[in-house]
Design a protein around this motif. Structure first.
Motif, short mmCIF file in Angstrom:
data_model
loop_
_atom_site.label_atom_id
_atom_site.label_comp_id
_atom_site.label_asym_id
_atom_site.label_seq_id
_atom_site.Cartn_x
_atom_site.Cartn_y
_atom_site.Cartn_z
N LEU A 156 28.23 33.02 47.18
CA LEU A 156 28.51 34.45 47.08
C LEU A 156 29.87 34.73 46.46
CD1 LEU A 156 27.02 35.77 50.45
CD2 LEU A 156 25.95 35.66 48.19
N ALA A 157 30.85 33.85 46.68
CA ALA A 157 32.17 34.04 46.07
C ALA A 157 32.06 33.94 44.55
CB ALA A 157 33.16 33.02 46.61
N ALA B 174 31.76 36.66 39.28
CA ALA B 174 31.08 36.97 38.01
C ALA B 174 31.01 38.48 37.81
CB ALA B 174 29.68 36.35 38.01
N HIS B 175 30.67 39.22 38.86
CA HIS B 175 30.64 40.68 38.75
C HIS B 175 32.03 41.24 38.48
CE1 HIS B 175 26.57 41.99 39.62
NE2 HIS B 175 26.48 40.95 40.43
N LEU B 176 33.02 40.74 39.19
CA LEU B 176 34.38 41.25 38.99
C LEU B 176 34.89 40.93 37.59
CD1 LEU B 176 35.95 40.58 42.50
CD2 LEU B 176 35.02 42.73 41.59
N GLY B 177 34.51 39.79 37.04
CA GLY B 177 34.88 39.47 35.66
C GLY B 177 34.25 40.45 34.68
N PHE B 178 32.98 40.77 34.89
CA PHE B 178 32.31 41.76 34.05
C PHE B 178 33.01 43.11 34.17
CE2 PHE B 178 29.20 45.17 33.49
CZ PHE B 178 28.66 44.85 32.25
N LEU B 179 33.32 43.50 35.40
CA LEU B 179 33.98 44.78 35.63
C LEU B 179 35.39 44.80 35.05
CD1 LEU B 179 32.67 45.41 39.23
CD2 LEU B 179 32.13 46.78 37.21
N ASP B 180 36.12 43.71 35.15
CA ASP B 180 37.46 43.65 34.56
C ASP B 180 37.40 43.91 33.06
OD1 ASP B 180 38.72 43.13 36.96
OD2 ASP B 180 38.94 40.97 36.60
N LEU C 175 24.39 42.21 52.10
CA LEU C 175 25.68 41.82 51.51
C LEU C 175 26.78 42.76 52.01
CD1 LEU C 175 24.26 41.25 47.95
CD2 LEU C 175 25.01 39.46 49.53
N ASP C 176 28.01 42.39 51.73
CA ASP C 176 29.14 43.23 52.11
C ASP C 176 29.00 44.62 51.49
OD1 ASP C 176 30.21 41.04 53.41
OD2 ASP C 176 31.54 40.51 51.74
N ALA C 177 29.53 45.62 52.18
CA ALA C 177 29.45 47.01 51.71
C ALA C 177 30.10 47.19 50.34
CB ALA C 177 30.09 47.96 52.72
N ASP C 178 31.09 46.37 50.02
CA ASP C 178 31.78 46.49 48.73
C ASP C 178 31.23 45.53 47.68
OD1 ASP C 178 32.75 44.12 49.79
OD2 ASP C 178 34.82 44.49 49.18
N TRP C 179 29.99 45.05 47.87
CA TRP C 179 29.38 44.13 46.89
C TRP C 179 29.34 44.82 45.53
CZ3 TRP C 179 28.87 39.19 46.95
CH2 TRP C 179 28.07 38.56 46.00
N ARG D 165 28.19 48.62 41.03
CA ARG D 165 29.26 49.05 40.10
C ARG D 165 29.03 48.43 38.72
NH1 ARG D 165 34.58 47.10 42.42
NH2 ARG D 165 35.31 47.39 40.28
N SER D 166 28.65 47.17 38.70
CA SER D 166 28.38 46.51 37.41
C SER D 166 27.24 47.19 36.68
CB SER D 166 28.04 45.03 37.64
OG SER D 166 29.12 44.32 38.19
N ALA D 167 26.17 47.50 37.41
CA ALA D 167 25.01 48.15 36.79
C ALA D 167 25.38 49.54 36.26
CB ALA D 167 23.87 48.25 37.80
N ARG D 168 26.12 50.31 37.05
CA ARG D 168 26.56 51.64 36.59
C ARG D 168 27.43 51.53 35.35
NH1 ARG D 168 27.64 52.69 42.07
NH2 ARG D 168 29.86 52.43 41.65
#
Length: 147
Positions: free
Chosen positions: A61-62, A67-73, A111-115, A119-122
């Protein structure tokens, strides 16, 4: 989404919770005469296990979060100018596709509430909608200049 995982006994597919059509999934991978070698089952966690425990044990999960945070960055704050639209419209789906190949689409309820998946999809949908018309304009300008 499924992932192939090597085990001491060979290989095992893992799938996110929910049902998938295994025949359809394997139809393009294995010849019909080898499908009989495949063992498949659908299951549900039962006590003392929980879906959350199983997700943590089966997936990193980490790494998925990273991977999501990299996309969002790279994309969340992007507000491309018209001149950047065409190349960014080519890069965005590639980055999105890489993320989708990494993330098995785990259910948000476990998953955690802040998964960050939503955000990535939006972010992807917002940029795709914005970049499409701008890239069309840029492509027309490029073709008009050459023609």
């Amino acid at each position: 989404m499924c992932r192939l995982r090597r085990t001491a006994a060979g290989a095992a597919w893992r799938a996110a919770p929910g049902r998938i059509d295994v025949d359809e999934l394997l139809d393009d991978i294995f010849p019909a005469e080898e499908l009989g070698l495949v063992q498949a089952f659908h299951g549900a966690p039962t006590g003392p296990s929980s879906p959350e425990q199983l997700l943590r044990a089966a997936w990193d999960l980490a790494a998925l979060r990273a991977a999501h945070l990299g996309f969002l960055d790279r994309w969340e704050a992007a507000d491309p100018a018209s001149a950047e639209a065409l190349p960014q419209l080519l890069m965005l789906p590639d980055d999105w596709g890489q993320l989708l190949r990494t993330d098995p689409g785990l259910p948000a309820a476990h998953l955690d509430a802040d998964w960050p998946a939503e955000r990535s999809a939006r972010t992807f949908r917002r940029l795709e909608a914005r970049l499409g018309p701008l890239a069309d304009e840029q492509l027309l300008e490029l073709t008009d200049a050459q023609g």
